[in-house]
Design a protein around this motif. Structure first.
Motif, PDB file in Angstrom:
ATOM      1  N   GLY A 450      -0.307  34.346   7.012  1.00 43.16           N
ATOM      2  CA  GLY A 450      -1.316  33.340   6.719  1.00 43.16           C
ATOM      3  C   GLY A 450      -2.312  33.179   7.837  1.00 43.16           C
ATOM      4  O   GLY A 450      -3.468  32.816   7.596  1.00 43.16           O
ATOM      5  N   MET A 451      -1.872  33.438   9.063  1.00 40.67           N
ATOM      6  CA  MET A 451      -2.777  33.358  10.205  1.00 40.67           C
ATOM      7  C   MET A 451      -3.531  34.668  10.403  1.00 40.67           C
ATOM      8  O   MET A 451      -4.588  34.686  11.035  1.00 40.67           O
ATOM      9  CB  MET A 451      -2.004  33.003  11.472  1.00 40.67           C
ATOM     10  CG  MET A 451      -1.250  31.680  11.410  1.00 40.67           C
ATOM     11  SD  MET A 451      -2.340  30.271  11.157  1.00 40.67           S
ATOM     12  CE  MET A 451      -3.245  30.254  12.703  1.00 40.67           C
ATOM     13  N   LEU A 452      -2.987  35.757   9.889  1.00 42.02           N
ATOM     14  CA  LEU A 452      -3.554  37.094  10.058  1.00 42.02           C
ATOM     15  C   LEU A 452      -4.078  37.640   8.743  1.00 42.02           C
ATOM     16  O   LEU A 452      -3.566  37.295   7.665  1.00 42.02           O
ATOM     17  CB  LEU A 452      -2.494  38.055  10.601  1.00 42.02           C
ATOM     18  CG  LEU A 452      -1.936  37.782  11.993  1.00 42.02           C
ATOM     19  CD1 LEU A 452      -0.698  38.633  12.225  1.00 42.02           C
ATOM     20  CD2 LEU A 452      -2.991  38.082  13.052  1.00 42.02           C
ATOM     21  N   TYR A 453      -5.047  38.517   8.824  1.00 43.43           N
ATOM     22  CA  TYR A 453      -5.444  39.294   7.650  1.00 43.43           C
ATOM     23  C   TYR A 453      -4.353  40.310   7.333  1.00 43.43           C
ATOM     24  O   TYR A 453      -3.551  40.663   8.203  1.00 43.43           O
ATOM     25  CB  TYR A 453      -6.762  40.017   7.904  1.00 43.43           C
ATOM     26  CG  TYR A 453      -7.982  39.130   7.823  1.00 43.43           C
ATOM     27  CD1 TYR A 453      -8.547  38.786   6.597  1.00 43.43           C
ATOM     28  CD2 TYR A 453      -8.564  38.621   8.981  1.00 43.43           C
ATOM     29  CE1 TYR A 453      -9.664  37.965   6.521  1.00 43.43           C
ATOM     30  CE2 TYR A 453      -9.685  37.797   8.920  1.00 43.43           C
ATOM     31  CZ  TYR A 453     -10.223  37.468   7.684  1.00 43.43           C
ATOM     32  OH  TYR A 453     -11.312  36.649   7.612  1.00 43.43           O
ATOM     33  N   ALA A 454      -4.340  40.765   6.090  1.00 45.73           N
ATOM     34  CA  ALA A 454      -3.326  41.744   5.692  1.00 45.73           C
ATOM     35  C   ALA A 454      -3.440  43.005   6.542  1.00 45.73           C
ATOM     36  O   ALA A 454      -2.438  43.532   7.042  1.00 45.73           O
ATOM     37  CB  ALA A 454      -3.470  42.080   4.209  1.00 45.73           C
ATOM     38  N   VAL A 455      -4.651  43.503   6.719  1.00 43.54           N
ATOM     39  CA  VAL A 455      -4.887  44.719   7.505  1.00 43.54           C
ATOM     40  C   VAL A 455      -6.119  44.497   8.378  1.00 43.54           C
ATOM     41  O   VAL A 455      -7.134  43.997   7.906  1.00 43.54           O
ATOM     42  CB  VAL A 455      -5.103  45.958   6.606  1.00 43.54           C
ATOM     43  CG1 VAL A 455      -5.431  47.181   7.464  1.00 43.54           C
ATOM     44  CG2 VAL A 455      -3.878  46.236   5.750  1.00 43.54           C
ATOM     45  N   ASN A 456      -6.001  44.869   9.633  1.00 48.80           N
ATOM     46  CA  ASN A 456      -7.129  44.845  10.550  1.00 48.80           C
ATOM     47  C   ASN A 456      -7.533  46.290  10.825  1.00 48.80           C
ATOM     48  O   ASN A 456      -6.737  47.064  11.356  1.00 48.80           O
ATOM     49  CB  ASN A 456      -6.737  44.147  11.858  1.00 48.80           C
ATOM     50  CG  ASN A 456      -7.910  43.985  12.818  1.00 48.80           C
ATOM     51  OD1 ASN A 456      -8.946  44.613  12.668  1.00 48.80           O
ATOM     52  ND2 ASN A 456      -7.722  43.129  13.819  1.00 48.80           N
ATOM     53  N   PRO A 457      -8.762  46.682  10.467  1.00 46.86           N
ATOM     54  CA  PRO A 457      -9.160  48.087  10.651  1.00 46.86           C
ATOM     55  C   PRO A 457      -9.226  48.531  12.102  1.00 46.86           C
ATOM     56  O   PRO A 457      -9.165  49.733  12.381  1.00 46.86           O
ATOM     57  CB  PRO A 457     -10.546  48.147   9.993  1.00 46.86           C
ATOM     58  CG  PRO A 457     -11.051  46.737  10.023  1.00 46.86           C
ATOM     59  CD  PRO A 457      -9.833  45.875   9.859  1.00 46.86           C
ATOM     60  N   VAL A 458      -9.318  47.592  13.036  1.00 43.21           N
ATOM     61  CA  VAL A 458      -9.462  47.977  14.445  1.00 43.21           C
ATOM     62  C   VAL A 458      -8.301  48.846  14.894  1.00 43.21           C
ATOM     63  O   VAL A 458      -8.479  49.980  15.364  1.00 43.21           O
ATOM     64  CB  VAL A 458      -9.580  46.730  15.349  1.00 43.21           C
ATOM     65  CG1 VAL A 458      -9.520  47.147  16.817  1.00 43.21           C
ATOM     66  CG2 VAL A 458     -10.865  45.984  15.072  1.00 43.21           C
ATOM     67  N   GLY A 459      -7.094  48.351  14.775  1.00 41.54           N
ATOM     68  CA  GLY A 459      -5.934  49.125  15.203  1.00 41.54           C
ATOM     69  C   GLY A 459      -5.465  50.115  14.165  1.00 41.54           C
ATOM     70  O   GLY A 459      -5.083  51.243  14.481  1.00 41.54           O
ATOM     71  N   PHE A 460      -5.480  49.682  12.910  1.00 38.04           N
ATOM     72  CA  PHE A 460      -4.950  50.513  11.829  1.00 38.04           C
ATOM     73  C   PHE A 460      -5.715  51.828  11.720  1.00 38.04           C
ATOM     74  O   PHE A 460      -5.123  52.913  11.675  1.00 38.04           O
ATOM     75  CB  PHE A 460      -5.035  49.731  10.516  1.00 38.04           C
ATOM     76  CG  PHE A 460      -4.304  50.374   9.378  1.00 38.04           C
ATOM     77  CD1 PHE A 460      -2.924  50.317   9.304  1.00 38.04           C
ATOM     78  CD2 PHE A 460      -4.995  51.041   8.374  1.00 38.04           C
ATOM     79  CE1 PHE A 460      -2.237  50.907   8.246  1.00 38.04           C
ATOM     80  CE2 PHE A 460      -4.331  51.630   7.324  1.00 38.04           C
ATOM     81  CZ  PHE A 460      -2.945  51.566   7.255  1.00 38.04           C
ATOM     82  N   VAL A 461      -7.031  51.743  11.698  1.00 41.99           N
ATOM     83  CA  VAL A 461      -7.851  52.955  11.567  1.00 41.99           C
ATOM     84  C   VAL A 461      -7.789  53.790  12.844  1.00 41.99           C
ATOM     85  O   VAL A 461      -7.696  55.023  12.789  1.00 41.99           O
ATOM     86  CB  VAL A 461      -9.305  52.582  11.225  1.00 41.99           C
ATOM     87  CG1 VAL A 461     -10.206  53.826  11.277  1.00 41.99           C
ATOM     88  CG2 VAL A 461      -9.377  51.937   9.852  1.00 41.99           C
ATOM     89  N   SER A 462      -7.821  53.123  13.992  1.00 33.96           N
ATOM     90  CA  SER A 462      -7.764  53.858  15.268  1.00 33.96           C
ATOM     91  C   SER A 462      -6.495  54.693  15.350  1.00 33.96           C
ATOM     92  O   SER A 462      -6.531  55.865  15.746  1.00 33.96           O
ATOM     93  CB  SER A 462      -7.813  52.880  16.442  1.00 33.96           C
ATOM     94  OG  SER A 462      -9.024  52.176  16.472  1.00 33.96           O
ATOM     95  N   MET A 463      -5.369  54.089  14.984  1.00 38.11           N
ATOM     96  CA  MET A 463      -4.107  54.814  15.057  1.00 38.11           C
ATOM     97  C   MET A 463      -4.065  55.978  14.072  1.00 38.11           C
ATOM     98  O   MET A 463      -3.663  57.096  14.420  1.00 38.11           O
ATOM     99  CB  MET A 463      -2.940  53.872  14.771  1.00 38.11           C
ATOM    100  CG  MET A 463      -1.586  54.505  15.026  1.00 38.11           C
ATOM    101  SD  MET A 463      -0.310  53.866  13.934  1.00 38.11           S
ATOM    102  CE  MET A 463      -0.828  54.537  12.356  1.00 38.11           C
ATOM    103  N   LEU A 464      -4.482  55.742  12.838  1.00 41.53           N
ATOM    104  CA  LEU A 464      -4.429  56.801  11.820  1.00 41.53           C
ATOM    105  C   LEU A 464      -5.321  57.986  12.201  1.00 41.53           C
ATOM    106  O   LEU A 464      -4.917  59.140  12.071  1.00 41.53           O
ATOM    107  CB  LEU A 464      -4.841  56.257  10.454  1.00 41.53           C
ATOM    108  CG  LEU A 464      -3.863  55.292   9.773  1.00 41.53           C
ATOM    109  CD1 LEU A 464      -4.396  54.893   8.405  1.00 41.53           C
ATOM    110  CD2 LEU A 464      -2.481  55.936   9.620  1.00 41.53           C
ATOM    111  N   VAL A 465      -6.515  57.701  12.665  1.00 38.30           N
ATOM    112  CA  VAL A 465      -7.446  58.784  13.026  1.00 38.30           C
ATOM    113  C   VAL A 465      -6.926  59.566  14.228  1.00 38.30           C
ATOM    114  O   VAL A 465      -6.899  60.806  14.218  1.00 38.30           O
ATOM    115  CB  VAL A 465      -8.848  58.218  13.311  1.00 38.30           C
ATOM    116  CG1 VAL A 465      -9.757  59.310  13.892  1.00 38.30           C
ATOM    117  CG2 VAL A 465      -9.458  57.653  12.042  1.00 38.30           C
TER     118      VAL A 465
END
Length: 582
Positions: A450-465
């Motif tokens: 509830g305090m966080l978004y489901a997914v944050n592209p900052v870390g999620f995308v950085s790690m995947l790429v």
């Protein structure tokens, strides 16, 4: 008393670590939304089982009764594994002593630098690496993928240590390896039923004997055979080429960097550090640094020792020994036999292997079960019990052992390193750069639903790429010339993309809400998480302030109610989750 504080209780910590106050069931029934629904039953089951290990949860002050020294000793006991000896032997035999040592140093520097901010956050805020990852660029559900990466680490290294134990049992007792694999798996289960209390005792009690069995033979070899040192540094490996080769150094470093995820296991202990105060800050910092990123110093020493013994066996005793020189039981047996009768040498070598395997694999099984449980509960909103995933993790490890993963060690670890580096460097970059330097990411870690978004592209995308590109490099997609440098791609991309995406998104995906609806301070005067307790209206249990958030469901008289992050994780309807703030 205001509505905000009607359900707030500031309690004395319970007298026994890990025990929560018993609440009359009738008290729970009088609060809105607390009827015994399946969701409530899941929350209650999760709460009761996690009292010993705080699965999915902030570790409360009332449970953290250990001194900084005990926590550090327990954490360092988990690095008693013998895999380092195999890793050092393998890269030394493949790339030569000089290249291997340089690779070990490169990996150690990277692991220490990236592990420091993670260890500090775990000890300061009393949360594990998954909870840190959620608020460090990944989001509430985005960190599930990193949990899978960590769980993979635990069963790979469980299988590696189990294989080493099976080798010892076969050599010393004649037990077939397939049976040794099963024995090394089953022996761990009774030890991981409970959490930190049991693990702390096991690690503290066994560490002195383990150190004695490991250090004495190495010291004997150096003192009695000083010529072995010259032979060690002259060893050129399979290629036979003298001098330093950058590609070989990076290939060696890549194997060692597979251990980067070990910081997550260190953190599973460090989250139980006592509050940092003016009186204990010296001991607190020493424990955090030594048992946090400092584990890699001991790991690097073990890798070099493993390489040293293996090269001694190959060059001095028997050139044919290279067949088994990467197996720790053979390494130590070879040295023990020069010191004492054969029967005693065999006994001590097997004893060392068994103690080491148990010390690390209780941690692998424990940490792996936490990772699987955390991910499963978040996705399904159902808490199946941690022991379910202890068994799942061990079954996967057993399959790897039976598939003889030991013969493909360098390839498996080299591949895995790319995933581990992408994850850990991304989180470390978010903390060091986005939180402290750019001040885009909130400095205080947030992990509550509830305090966080489901997914944050900052870390999620950085790690995947960074993981995808480095894995492609590792498998030669961009040519053989750059293949050895996959670790550089993993580290470099994660280091650059994390702040870049934070700037491009203006940090707007870090927090879904900035106000958790509780009018009590989150931290005490020393900056430690508060030990004030609030009543969770779903479970009827009290939880410490950092674990709580206001419930979206008010009480029967319109008063505010509060809910624990644990209960929120099993809320299938989402009715208790506060709405997003504009």
């Amino acid at each position: 008393m205001t509505d905000d504080l009607k359900n707030t209780q500031v309690l004395e910590p319970p007298t026994a670590p890990g025990r929560t106050a018993v609440v009359d069931p009738s008290r729970t029934a009088t609060t809105a939304g607390s009827a015994q629904s399946p969701g409530n039953a899941d929350a209650m089951g999760a709460a009761k089982e996690s009292l010993e290990d705080y699965t999915l949860r902030f570790a409360p002050r009332s449970y953290r009764k250990w001194s900084a020294g005990v926590v550090a000793t327990s954490a360092l006991g988990g690095i008693a594994y013998l895999a380092d000896f195999s890793i050092g032997a393998n890269i030394g035999i493949s790339y030569g002593t000089v290249n291997a040592i340089l690779g070990i140093v490169v990996a150690a520097v990277v692991i220490f630098a990236t592990g420091f901010p993670l260890a500090y956050y775990a000890a300061r805020y009393n949360i594990d690496l998954d909870l840190i990852t959620r608020g460090s660029g990944f989001g509430y559900y985005g960190s599930v993928v990193t949990n899978v990466i960590f769980a993979t680490f635990t069963f790979i290294f469980f299988a590696l240590e189990g294989s080493i134990m099976a080798q010892g049992l076969e050599l010393g007792l004649g037990i077939p390896q397939w049976l040794g694999y099963a024995a090394s798996t089953l022996i761990v289960i009774p030890l991981v039923i409970y959490g930190m209390n049991t693990l702390a005792k096991l690690q503290v009690w066994t560490t002195p004997l383990w150190l004695l069995l490991m250090v004495v033979p190495v010291g004997y070899l150096v003192v009695s055979h000083p010529e072995s040192i010259d032979g060690f540094f002259a060893f050129t490996g399979k290629s036979g080429a003298e001098g330093t080769n950058l590609a070989s150094v990076m290939l060696a470093a890549g194997v060692c960097l597979s251990l980067m995820a070990q910081i997550a296991e260190q953190i599973d202990y460090l989250r139980f550090m006592p509050p940092k105060t003016a009186d204990n800050k010296g001991a607190w910092w020493r424990a955090v640094i030594l048992a946090g990123p400092g584990w890699v110093i001991f790991g690097a020493i073990k890798q070099i020792v493993g390489m040293f013994i293996a090269i001694y066996l190959i060059a001095t005793l028997d050139p044919a020994a290279s067949v088994h020189a990467n197996e720790p039981v053979h390494q130590f047996l070879g040295v023990y036999q020069e010191m004492m009768p054969a029967w005693l040498a065999m006994t001590l070598a097997v004893m060392l292997v068994v103690i080491s395997q148990i010390k690390i694999n209780v941690t692998n099984a424990y940490s792996g079960s936490l990772a699987w449980t955390n991910s499963f509960t978040r996705i399904t909103k159902t808490y199946p019990g941690r022991m379910v995933f202890v068994v799942v993790n061990l079954v996967i490890a057993l399959v790897l052992m039976e598939a003889n993963m030991f013969d493909f060690l360098n390839t498996i670890l080299g591949f895995y390193a790319n995933c581990a580096m992408a994850w850990v460097v991304t989180v470390a970059s978010d903390i060091a750069i986005n939180k402290y330097l750019l001040k885009i990411s909130p400095k205080v870690p947030e992990f509550r639903r509830g305090m966080l978004y489901a997914v944050n592209p900052v870390g999620f995308v950085s790690m995947l790429v960074s993981a995808a590109v480095s894995i492609a490099v590792f498998f030669g997609t961009f040519g053989l010339a750059v293949q050895p440098y996959s670790p550089i791609f993993a580290i470099g991309l994660a280091l650059v993309l994390t702040p870049l995406l934070a700037v491009l998104t203006s940090g707007k995906y870090y927090l879904r809400r900035s106000d958790d609806g509780i009018d009590l301070p989150m931290f005490d005067a020393d900056g430690n998480p508060s030990d004030a307790k609030l009543l969770c209206h779903v479970t009827g249990l009290e939880f410490e302030r950092p674990d709580m958030v206001r419930s979206a469901q008010d009480g029967p008289d319109g008063e505010r109610q509060y809910i624990s992050s644990l209960a929120l994780s099993t809320d299938k309807t989402g009715e208790l989750v506060l709405p997003a703030q504009p």
